[in-house]
Design an enzyme around this catalytic site. Structure first.
Site, PDB file in Angstrom:
ATOM      1  N   GLN A 533       0.861  -1.174   0.000  1.00  0.00           N
ATOM      2  CA  GLN A 533       0.000   0.000   0.000  1.00  0.00           C
ATOM      3  C   GLN A 533       0.898   1.225   0.000  1.00  0.00           C
ATOM      4  O   GLN A 533       1.618   1.461   0.962  1.00  0.00           O
ATOM      5  CB  GLN A 533      -0.892  -0.037   1.252  1.00  0.00           C
ATOM      6  CG  GLN A 533      -1.777   1.164   1.451  1.00  0.00           C
ATOM      7  CD  GLN A 533      -2.995   1.146   0.540  1.00  0.00           C
ATOM      8  OE1 GLN A 533      -3.512   0.095   0.192  1.00  0.00           O
ATOM      9  NE2 GLN A 533      -3.441   2.326   0.123  1.00  0.00           N
ATOM     10  N   GLY A 535       1.599   5.530  -0.751  1.00  0.00           N
ATOM     11  CA  GLY A 535       0.956   6.759  -0.341  1.00  0.00           C
ATOM     12  C   GLY A 535      -0.241   7.134  -1.203  1.00  0.00           C
ATOM     13  O   GLY A 535      -1.179   7.764  -0.745  1.00  0.00           O
ATOM     14  N   PHE A 536      -0.220   6.735  -2.456  1.00  0.00           N
ATOM     15  CA  PHE A 536      -1.275   7.192  -3.356  1.00  0.00           C
ATOM     16  C   PHE A 536      -2.243   6.075  -3.741  1.00  0.00           C
ATOM     17  O   PHE A 536      -3.054   6.232  -4.633  1.00  0.00           O
ATOM     18  CB  PHE A 536      -0.662   7.792  -4.621  1.00  0.00           C
ATOM     19  CG  PHE A 536       0.195   8.982  -4.341  1.00  0.00           C
ATOM     20  CD1 PHE A 536      -0.370  10.231  -4.159  1.00  0.00           C
ATOM     21  CD2 PHE A 536       1.571   8.863  -4.236  1.00  0.00           C
ATOM     22  CE1 PHE A 536       0.415  11.333  -3.881  1.00  0.00           C
ATOM     23  CE2 PHE A 536       2.364   9.959  -3.955  1.00  0.00           C
ATOM     24  CZ  PHE A 536       1.788  11.199  -3.776  1.00  0.00           C
ATOM     25  N   VAL A 539      -0.642  -1.155  -4.586  1.00  0.00           N
ATOM     26  CA  VAL A 539       0.153  -1.556  -5.740  1.00  0.00           C
ATOM     27  C   VAL A 539      -0.015  -3.059  -5.949  1.00  0.00           C
ATOM     28  O   VAL A 539       0.033  -3.833  -4.997  1.00  0.00           O
ATOM     29  CB  VAL A 539       1.651  -1.245  -5.514  1.00  0.00           C
ATOM     30  CG1 VAL A 539       2.450  -1.575  -6.767  1.00  0.00           C
ATOM     31  CG2 VAL A 539       1.844   0.204  -5.143  1.00  0.00           C
ATOM     32  N   ASP A 650       7.301  13.052  -1.174  1.00  0.00           N
ATOM     33  CA  ASP A 650       6.996  11.904  -0.320  1.00  0.00           C
ATOM     34  C   ASP A 650       8.179  10.939  -0.348  1.00  0.00           C
ATOM     35  O   ASP A 650       8.024   9.764  -0.609  1.00  0.00           O
ATOM     36  CB  ASP A 650       5.716  11.231  -0.841  1.00  0.00           C
ATOM     37  CG  ASP A 650       5.194  10.210   0.164  1.00  0.00           C
ATOM     38  OD1 ASP A 650       5.558  10.310   1.347  1.00  0.00           O
ATOM     39  OD2 ASP A 650       4.437   9.313  -0.248  1.00  0.00           O
TER      40      ASP A 650
END
Ligand SMILES: *[C@@H]1O[C@H](CO)[C@@H](O)[C@H](O)[C@H]1NC(C)=O
Ligand SMILES: *[C@@H]1O[C@H](CO)[C@@H](O)[C@H](O)[C@H]1NC(C)=O
Ligand SMILES: *[C@@H]1O[C@H](CO)[C@@H](O)[C@H](O)[C@H]1NC(C)=O
Ligand SMILES: *[C@@H]1O[C@H](CO)[C@@H](O)[C@H](O)[C@H]1NC(C)=O
Ligand SMILES: *[C@@H]1O[C@H](CO)[C@@H](O)[C@H](O)[C@H]1NC(C)=O
Length: 819
Positions: A533, A535-536, A539, A650
């Site tokens: 997981q 930040g956006f 995956v 980030d």
């Protein structure tokens, strides 16, 4: 005798004088009571350089310049009165403590312009080509020197640098054309933000960079060229510059910024008495911005390089003939541009120009089919041209620059549709109708008929066979729908195309991948295929045709961005190509889904290694140091080298992925752009440096920044690191598993740089080029860190992937309060 004849005689005489003997004022100086004019010259003590009057080409314009004595063509390395030519009857002499050029009418045209003193002065031409005004009573003191006023040429000894006190650059500027030395459109200067040399067009558009100084050379210039010199990078409290000398001292050398916009590097070939070209930067002529001017096609392999696009003619015939930089082309026929899409009679039409690079300037994007592009462009009178690709239409509204012709099989070649008056097409049609009537036409007709017959037979055979084969394969074939196959093949080709050369990045278009294909590859985004997981958004791992593994980032729908902006951002991110960045391979927008396809990294992210008690052993010191340098290079590219100057907001160890060889690759860069937020990026560069500093200390210590918070030993890793540094015990910070492999010097530099990066005052933090310089250079002197801003960092670890990253605003606010 006509004026021209007089000039010709003078020129011939000058040539004779310089090649055979010197009719000088005597020696290498101009003293009081001495005058230099017409044919007289002075020669430096060792006979290397000459100062005198010269005229470029057969013009009546004379200039005072310096050239190599061996060079009969008088290729000047410096000119005094660059913008103000004089006649050959002008005089150069000392006047009120200055060297002054007076014209025929005794009016001062140019002067060294120093404050006059009472002491007596003298002018000396030195063997390095420097012309100096000196105080006779104190000859080591140059009151003025030509080396401080760069022209268009580099010779050893020149400085083209940046003055930190006056905040000004020394700039080399090209001539306007081969007979006018006044400043032209191309210039060379130092970019002090990343210690690179850059070439600019019209003082603003950057079209070439040497790449940053990386300890002993510039990163993007061929070693073949750099190895000829001893290059030295100097940066002190007053200035930054590169100085150089030639390794072979017998070599007579000169490099200059040519009217072609290229830096040309020469040495003197004494046997043939000619300058010998050693190299050009940029290498390709067509890489020079606007070299051919507007509406002109540049072809590296043709001579002259430029030719007008169909429907256009040269703006100035004479300059065109000289094969110099061109002023571009103008329309044969003005556009009609009627705002009337139904009735285009007498209006404008579009002509396709195939196999070219698309113009760089002023492009706007929109979705649509090629027909949509054409009708949108024809409805807008300001639209001059359009192009179409998978992501939609591009439109141009200003003069088209940099149309470079490519070969038919060049994968970067594109088609551009240029708006022309309909009458231009009429001309073509007329020519065509003549063709129909000619004999040639009937011959070709016969050949075409024969070819058609043969191909129709071939086709029918092929279809018969294909039908059979499809039947045999049965149901399996049904899943492989046509769009699926197409896009996957495109990705496969894209991947196979391998590393891109620097100059090929321009044309990258990432393929659009249909959702259906992704659903199949990820088994409907099944949990077993979930890699993590970010930040956006989550995956996933996807398996495509031929076993190709790809990481798929499923962007959380929180991003409220429209389809069009999303595609634009994707195209921009796709252009960022660097070995330390994870490569974007494709994208998908369908239904509610926004997906980005990246290369798959089997070794996962950096945090899975360095914070794991057993895996950390796999990263010895050399690997860690290389990873640190790799991350810094990736960031440098993002901040400085890429056109976009992306700031990664980030940055953390979980966002640094490792490939099979443990090369670090930064991921999630550029996503902040997709998720909105248009902060002024240049000013936030040093803030990202702080994230880098945290990460650096985490990598060398093997400890998370947050972990100390719990153990109560100190406030956090940063506080702990600072405490150890202060107590001269920085080595205690080292990850215990590194004790054998560690290079103490490199380790100490890492800690030092890490602490500098997290300094409270942003101006104390080094820029990314400096970081790279300090890390990569054993002899670089590092400043001592002050107490860092660790109080503000209590809750931030560079690896805390689940916690919300500090926004740049939050961070600066926190740091601001701390002061
Ligand atoms: C220059 O000329 C003046 C008068 O003609 C003379 O007095 C002076 O000594 C000369 N100076 C030099 C340096 O020759
Ligand atoms: C160069 O830039 C200036 C503004 O900075 C502009 O006025 C000028 O037209 C530009 N020159 C060319 C040739 O575009
Ligand atoms: C910088 O400039 C100051 C003042 O001109 C001078 O005293 C100092 O020596 C210079 N430093 C270097 C390294 O040249
Ligand atoms: C140095 O340059 C001269 C003149 O170009 C050349 O003849 C000679 O071979 C060079 N020497 C070396 C060591 O390259
Ligand atoms: C052309 O006409 C359309 C509508 O008929 C209008 O929206 C558009 O602004 C016009 N364009 C120009 C350049 O006049």
């Amino acid at each position: 005798m006509s004026n021209l004849a007089v000039i010709l005689v003078i020129q011939l005489f000058c040539l004779f004088v310089t090649t055979n003997f010197s009719l000088g004022t005597g020696g290498d100086t101009i003293s009081a009571n001495q005058t230099l004019s017409g044919f007289s010259t002075i020669v430096s003590a060792g006979g290397v350089f000459v100062l005198g009057f010269f005229s470029p080409g057969l013009t009546e314009n004379f200039y005072v310049g310096i050239w190599y004595q061996v060079d009969p063509s008088r290729s000047v390395i410096w000119i005094a009165n660059r913008e103000k030519p004089v006649s050959y009857q002008s005089q150069l002499r000392l006047s009120h403590g200055n060297l002054v050029l007076f014209n025929e009418a005794e009016a001062p045209i140019w002067s060294t312009n120093v404050k006059s003193t009472n002491s007596s002065v003298q002018v000396v031409l030195k063997d390095d080509g420097n012309l100096a005004l000196i105080d006779i009573s104190n000859p080591s003191n140059n009151l003025w020197q030509s080396f401080d006023y760069p022209f268009h040429t580099f010779v050893p000894g020149y400085k083209i640098g940046y003055n930190k006190i006056t905040k000004t650059h020394q700039v080399l500027t090209s001539w306007k054309n081969s007979t006018d030395p006044s400043p032209g459109l191309y210039s060379l200067q130092l970019d002090e933000t990343d210690n690179s040399y850059i070439l600019l067009w019209n003082r603003s558009i950057r079209y070439w960079t040497s790449g940053p100084w990386i300890g002993h050379k510039f990163s993007s210039v061929s070693s073949r060229i750099q190895d000829m010199y001893n290059l030295r990078f100097e940066s002190n409290e007053n200035e930054t510059y590169v100085s150089y000398s030639v390794k072979n001292i017998t070599m007579i050398h000169r490099s200059f910024l040519d009217v072609s916009g290229q830096v040309k590097i020469f040495d003197w070939h004494s046997a043939s008495k000619k300058w010998n070209l050693l190299g050009s930067l940029p290498i390709q002529q067509c890489e020079v911005y606007a070299f051919c001017g507007a509406y002109s096609l540049c072809n590296e392999k043709s001579s002259p390089f430029c030719r007008c696009s169909t429907g256009f003619k040269p703006k100035f015939q004479s300059e065109w003939d000289l094969k110099e930089y061109s002023n571009g082309c103008i329309r044969n026929t003005e556009l009609h541009c009627r705002n009337d899409s139904d009735d285009n009679v007498g209006g404008d039409e579009f002509l396709e120009i195939a196999y070219i690079t698309l113009p760089k300037n002023n492009q706007s994007l929109r979705e649509g089919t090629i027909q949509d592009c054409a009708s949108t462009c024809s409805r807008m009178c300001s639209c001059i041209a359009y192009a179409h690709n998978r992501s939609g239409c591009s439109f141009w509204t200003e003069d088209l620059l940099n149309l470079n012709e490519l070969t038919v099989n060049d994968s970067n070649s594109k088609s551009l549709f240029i708006r022309l008056a309909a009458s231009e097409f009429q001309d073509h049609k007329n020519k065509a109708s003549e063709f129909w009537k000619s004999k040639k036409f009937y011959v070709i007709l016969g050949l075409v008929a024969a070819a058609m017959l043969i191909s129709s037979i071939a086709c029918s055979v092929y279809y018969q066979r294909r039908k059979k084969r499809t039947k045999n394969q049965g149901n399996e074939m049904k899943i492989q729908t046509v769009p699926l196959y197409d896009t996957e093949k495109q990705i496969a080709n894209f991947i196979r195309s391998g590393q891109f050369r620097e100059d090929e990045r321009e044309g990258i278009d990432v393929p659009f991948v249909v959702l259906e294909s992704i659903l199949v590859a990820t088994d409907n985004f099944s949990d077993t295929n979930k890699l993590g997981q970010g930040g956006f958004g989550p995956v996933y791992k996807g398996k495509f045709q031929g076993g190709q593994e790809i990481a798929i980032k499923r962007l959380s729908s929180a991003s409220g961005q429209g389809l069009e902006e999303f595609k634009n951002e994707v195209m921009l991110i796709a252009k960022l190509q660097h070995r330390n960045l994870v490569r974007l391979l494709g994208y998908c927008v369908e239904a509610e889904e926004k997906l980005l396809l990246y290369e798959y990294m089997p070794n996962k992210s950096l945090d899975t290694f360095i914070f794991d008690g057993t895996l950390c052993v796999l990263l010895n010191w050399q690997l860690r140091f290389d990873i640190i340098l790799g991350i810094a290079k990736g960031l440098l590219y993002l901040h400085h080298d890429s056109r976009l100057r992306i700031i990664h907001r980030d940055l953390k160890t979980s966002n640094v992925l490792l490939d099979v060889e443990m090369n670090p690759k930064i991921s999630d860069f550029g996503l902040a752009r997709i998720f909105g937020g248009k902060q002024t990026e240049a000013t936030t560069g040093r803030v990202v440096g702080t994230y880098f500093g945290v990460m650096l200390l985490e990598i060398v210590s093997g400890k998370r920044n947050t972990s100390f918070h719990k153990s109560g030993q100190a406030l956090n890793l940063l506080g702990y690191a600072w405490k150890l540094w202060k107590d001269n015990k920085a080595l205690d910070l080292m990850d215990a598993t590194l004790s054998e492999s560690c290079n103490v010097n490199e380790f100490m530099r890492c800690v030092n740089v890490g602490l500098l990066c997290i300094q409270e005052d942003p101006s104390d933090r080094p820029t990314m080029p400096n970081v790279l310089f300090m890390l990569g250079n054993e002899t670089a002197s590092l400043s001592n860190p002050k107490q860092p801003a660790f109080v503000a960092w209590k809750s931030h670890s560079s690896s805390a992937s689940s916690s919300k990253p500090l926004s740049v605003n939050e961070l600066t606010a926190t740091l601001g309060q701390g002061r």
